[in-house]
Design an enzyme around this catalytic site. Structure first.
Site, PDB file in Angstrom:
ATOM      1  N   GLU A 176       0.861  -1.112  -0.102  1.00 45.57           N
ATOM      2  CA  GLU A 176      -0.138  -0.052  -0.135  1.00 45.57           C
ATOM      3  C   GLU A 176       0.836   1.186  -0.051  1.00 45.57           C
ATOM      4  OE1 GLU A 176      -2.801   0.434   3.186  1.00 45.57           O
ATOM      5  OE2 GLU A 176      -3.449   2.455   2.276  1.00 45.57           O
ATOM      6  N   LYS A 218      -2.610  -1.970  -3.142  1.00 51.67           N
ATOM      7  CA  LYS A 218      -3.550  -1.221  -2.273  1.00 51.67           C
ATOM      8  C   LYS A 218      -3.149   0.398  -2.556  1.00 51.67           C
ATOM      9  CE  LYS A 218      -6.029   0.029   1.947  1.00 51.67           C
ATOM     10  NZ  LYS A 218      -6.738  -0.711   2.943  1.00 51.67           N
TER      11      LYS A 218
END
Ligand code: 13P
Length: 339
Positions: A176, A218
């Site tokens: 992420e 992400k």
């Protein structure tokens, strides 16, 4: 091992399902509870997470749940651990393993994420507790002269080292790198910064031998900052987002699961739907925290009598986002939730 990682990554986003990010650290969940006037006591945190995890039919739309260290050690009223509660419903338990973003020395206004020390041993313990995927969040700040290349490389390096340890433990890493949407920058600036961020991230993943088919990404959507004068339509956001990713994200990645990053619940759904109207070689789904929980949190308000209404609000949002992950959402489906 490779097969297990590939299967897990695919299963999390199968059938247009997405992820519930319920991995708020104690500090963050305390902020959320403050907003509804509820004390952030351990029992209240447990009760609230139980409400989400046991919501009827949430498993139709949710393929994985990210837990926090405290949460993966907690259990439902009947003593069943939360990881088992989720697994029994076919929902894969995950775990946040970073220890937060901190000011990077020598890089004023920029952050680097910590948590690598002792991570091999922590992964072993988390796997024993039932975790089959993990999350590490890097925070990239748009500002005057930032992000710098040095900051992007430091964060990409940490993400790659985390991902390698995760896969070594048989756990799918969610990578992420979040470009914050808090500033007043244009969509074009977000596009440019997101491209640089993803380039650095994938260069590092490649250098560290990460198995991309056993990895989920992400990212932020490519979106104007909250304070930008010119906001953008879902179609503009979708076009910029998909084009950015086509240029830098390998097709080997089975799923891209967006964060909501402060978008409203319906905005996050509408943008995801527009993204899926265009589509790409990856599953394009969600890993939302705030955009899945806001109505549920407010509906609960700390009162056990409201638990069912709060569950209905959460399941409704989950369902709307699973439809958006198929490009089949429409505003007409946003009916008030029946209590
Ligand atoms: P938001 O969807 O609230 O941005 O949270 C997702 C998340 O897990 C950020 O790390």
């Amino acid at each position: 091992m490779a097969h297990e990682l590939h299967d897990t990554a695919k299963a999390i986003v199968a059938d247009h399902k997405g992820i519930l990010a319920a991995d708020e650290s104690t500090g963050t969940i305390t902020k959320r509870f403050d907003s509804i006037g509820v004390e952030s006591a351990e029992e209240n945190r447990r009760f609230y997470r139980q409400l989400l995890f046991t919501a009827p039919r949430m498993e139709d739309s949710i393929g994985g749940v990210i837990l926090y260290d405290e949460t993966i050690r907690q259990s439902a009223d009947d003593g069943t651990s939360f990881a088992e509660v989720l697994s029994a419903k076919g929902v894969i338990p995950g775990i946040k393993v970073d220890t937060g973003a901190h000011e990077q020395a020598g890089f004023p206004g920029e952050k680097v994420t910590e948590g690598l020390d002792g991570l091999r041993e922590r992964f072993e313990e988390y796997r024993g507790l039932g975790a089959r995927f993990a999350k590490w969040r890097a925070v990239i700040t748009i500002g005057d002269g930032t992000p710098t290349d040095g900051n992007l490389r430091a964060n990409a390096h940490a993400l790659a080292r985390y991902a390698a340890l995760s896969q070594e433990a048989g756990i799918v890493p969610i990578v992420e790198p979040e470009v914050l949407m808090d500033a007043d920058n244009s969509l074009e600036v977000c596009w440019e910064v997101t491209t640089r961020t993803l380039h650095e991230t994938f260069a590092a993943l490649y250098e560290h031998g990460i198995d991309l088919q056993g990895t989920l990404l992400k990212p932020n959507m490519v979106i104007p900052g909250k304070g930008a004068r010119d906001q953008a339509s879902p179609e503009q956001i979708a076009e910029a987002t998909v084009n950015t990713f086509l240029g830098v994200v390998p097709a080997a990645i089975p799923g891209i699961v967006f964060l909501s990053g402060g978008q409203s619940e319906v905005q996050a759904t509408e943008n995801l739907n527009a993204i899926n109207k265009i589509g790409g070689p990856w599953a394009l789904s969600f890993s939302y925290g705030r955009a899945l929980q806001q109505s549920a949190l407010q509906g609960w308000g700390g009162d056990a009598a409201n638990a069912e209404a709060a569950q209905a609000a959460f399941v409704h949002r989950a369902r709307m986002n699973a439809l958006a992950a198929a490009g089949e959402w429409s505003a007409a489906l946003e009916q008030p939730v029946a209590a």
